[in-house]
Design a protein around this motif. Sequence first.
Motif, PDB file in Angstrom:
ATOM      1  N   SER A  89       0.825  -1.208   0.000  1.00  0.00           N
ATOM      2  CA  SER A  89       0.000   0.000   0.000  1.00  0.00           C
ATOM      3  C   SER A  89       0.860   1.258   0.000  1.00  0.00           C
ATOM      4  O   SER A  89       0.560   2.230  -0.702  1.00  0.00           O
TER       5      SER A  89
ATOM      6  N   ILE B 187      -7.114   7.150   0.114  1.00  0.00           N
ATOM      7  CA  ILE B 187      -8.016   6.444  -0.796  1.00  0.00           C
ATOM      8  C   ILE B 187      -7.234   5.596  -1.794  1.00  0.00           C
ATOM      9  O   ILE B 187      -7.709   4.528  -2.221  1.00  0.00           O
ATOM     10  N   THR B 188      -6.033   6.023  -2.155  1.00  0.00           N
ATOM     11  CA  THR B 188      -5.186   5.183  -3.020  1.00  0.00           C
ATOM     12  C   THR B 188      -4.949   3.833  -2.368  1.00  0.00           C
ATOM     13  O   THR B 188      -5.080   2.776  -3.006  1.00  0.00           O
TER      14      THR B 188
ATOM     15  N   LYS C  43      -8.291   1.767  -2.260  1.00  0.00           N
ATOM     16  CA  LYS C  43      -8.646   1.193  -3.559  1.00  0.00           C
ATOM     17  C   LYS C  43      -7.770  -0.002  -3.913  1.00  0.00           C
ATOM     18  O   LYS C  43      -8.267  -1.051  -4.349  1.00  0.00           O
ATOM     19  N   GLU C  44      -6.486   0.166  -3.734  1.00  0.00           N
ATOM     20  CA  GLU C  44      -5.552  -0.847  -4.211  1.00  0.00           C
ATOM     21  C   GLU C  44      -5.491  -2.073  -3.313  1.00  0.00           C
ATOM     22  O   GLU C  44      -5.437  -3.211  -3.798  1.00  0.00           O
TER      23      GLU C  44
ATOM     24  N   TYR D 144     -15.374   7.658  -3.569  1.00  0.00           N
ATOM     25  CA  TYR D 144     -15.101   6.223  -3.715  1.00  0.00           C
ATOM     26  C   TYR D 144     -15.758   5.408  -2.613  1.00  0.00           C
ATOM     27  O   TYR D 144     -16.203   4.276  -2.843  1.00  0.00           O
TER      28      TYR D 144
ATOM     29  N   GLN E  90     -19.211   4.245  -3.484  1.00  0.00           N
ATOM     30  CA  GLN E  90     -19.386   3.475  -4.715  1.00  0.00           C
ATOM     31  C   GLN E  90     -19.697   2.009  -4.432  1.00  0.00           C
ATOM     32  O   GLN E  90     -19.118   1.405  -3.533  1.00  0.00           O
TER      33      GLN E  90
ATOM     34  N   LEU F  88     -19.140  -1.753  -5.237  1.00  0.00           N
ATOM     35  CA  LEU F  88     -17.946  -2.432  -5.748  1.00  0.00           C
ATOM     36  C   LEU F  88     -18.318  -3.783  -6.347  1.00  0.00           C
ATOM     37  O   LEU F  88     -18.993  -4.595  -5.702  1.00  0.00           O
TER      38      LEU F  88
ATOM     39  N   TRP G 155     -17.596   0.051   1.772  1.00  0.00           N
ATOM     40  CA  TRP G 155     -16.815   0.983   2.589  1.00  0.00           C
ATOM     41  C   TRP G 155     -17.699   1.987   3.300  1.00  0.00           C
ATOM     42  O   TRP G 155     -17.373   2.456   4.393  1.00  0.00           O
TER      43      TRP G 155
END
Length: 423
Positions: free
Chosen positions: A37, A327-328, A331-332, A347, A350, A352, A361
């Motif tokens: 991460s 958030i990166t 997401k990853e 995000y 959203q 998923l 989330w």
Amino acid sequence: MRITMTCAALALALGSAPAFAQSGEITIWSWNVAASSLKATIAGFNKQFPDVKVTVQDLGNQPTYDKSIAGCAAGGVGLPDIVTIENGEAENYWSQFPDCFVDLHTLGYTAEDQAKFPDFKRTELEVGDKAYSMPWDSGPVAAFYRRDFYEKAGVDPASIKTWDDFIAAGKKIQAANPGVTMTNADFNGDSEFFRMISNEQGCAYFAADGQSITVNQPKCVDAMTKVKEMKDAGIISSADWGTKITNNTAGTVATQIYGGWYEGTIRTESAGENGKWGVYLMPSLTADGPRAANLGGSSLAITSASKNKEAAYAYLKYTLGTNEGQITMLKEFGLVPSLVSALNDPYVSQGLPYWGGQAVWKDILGTLPKVVPSRGTPFQSDAEIIVRAVQTKYLGGGYPDAKAALDDAASQIAAATGLPVKS
């Protein structure tokens, strides 16, 4: 080559504008998905700080702890610029080696910055007026479940509000899905269910001020009692970390109850189960009881031995203190933000695909403000070893009840730490 910042560059780095004068190299110690991460944030960081080279070393969890403790004991010899520190272990560092890490206030970490994180994440990272580490990921507890197994048994996860509901649902699900266990617990190597339910109920090993032992208080007794009831009902099978992942992929478990960071583990390790999993809130002891707890989570600390503290702090501010950085990682790799403002990022709301279109989330992170702070204290590791042994004996019928078991645990912790048992 490590380059010391000029005063002008430092002022720029700590301001709102990108600090292109920032330069040099920084090295970070971390482990597994956490290390991955951090690597994922480097590109975004380098857009603002192109002249800082960031190296993330994946040492593994225990080696990171062992090597950093050894480095602190040696006066900082061999330490990197930044160390990943688990919240539960944090006070071990500060109590033994108060000079090993930088007080972040000296680098520009303000009260306003601190207030961007929930209290439960900061409790173990700050001592008096010093802030030794910046909150990173958190572990808001959730129930990750297999939609198909629940549907086959006619169980609506929305109907599961209490742990007794969970037990009843587990029996139905196991009956309708031969070979499937309702959930897993690492009874041989962890106390995760006990800690999750205790935290949910506002009880912990130690008092909020860290000055007394509370592991045998009524709510902790209720938690341990419920763990045994679940085990005796036959809805929990024993499984360690790796076995749980195997069971997820093999389709032999219906639910995993863990910190929110487990989302990334399921999604990446069991990629073939796309669309089969969903999420609901952890159950409580009563229908109207709290349904929020924290399990796990880490922080990043800058070592006093660092030759480039200002660049290291700029990295912390970007990676942990901005929605973009947090958030990166979410997401990853499913690393759950502690930064409160990240809860409002688009995000989070959203749906998923992996989770059947569910906005998982939004549900998981929505519990963060409700989590009760829990002190690890410098004695967390000692207490955990004792509680695990007592739990094993209790689950095996070695105590008449949970109160007797936890009274014994409290007595042993008192002997090991010198702290009094709260009456």
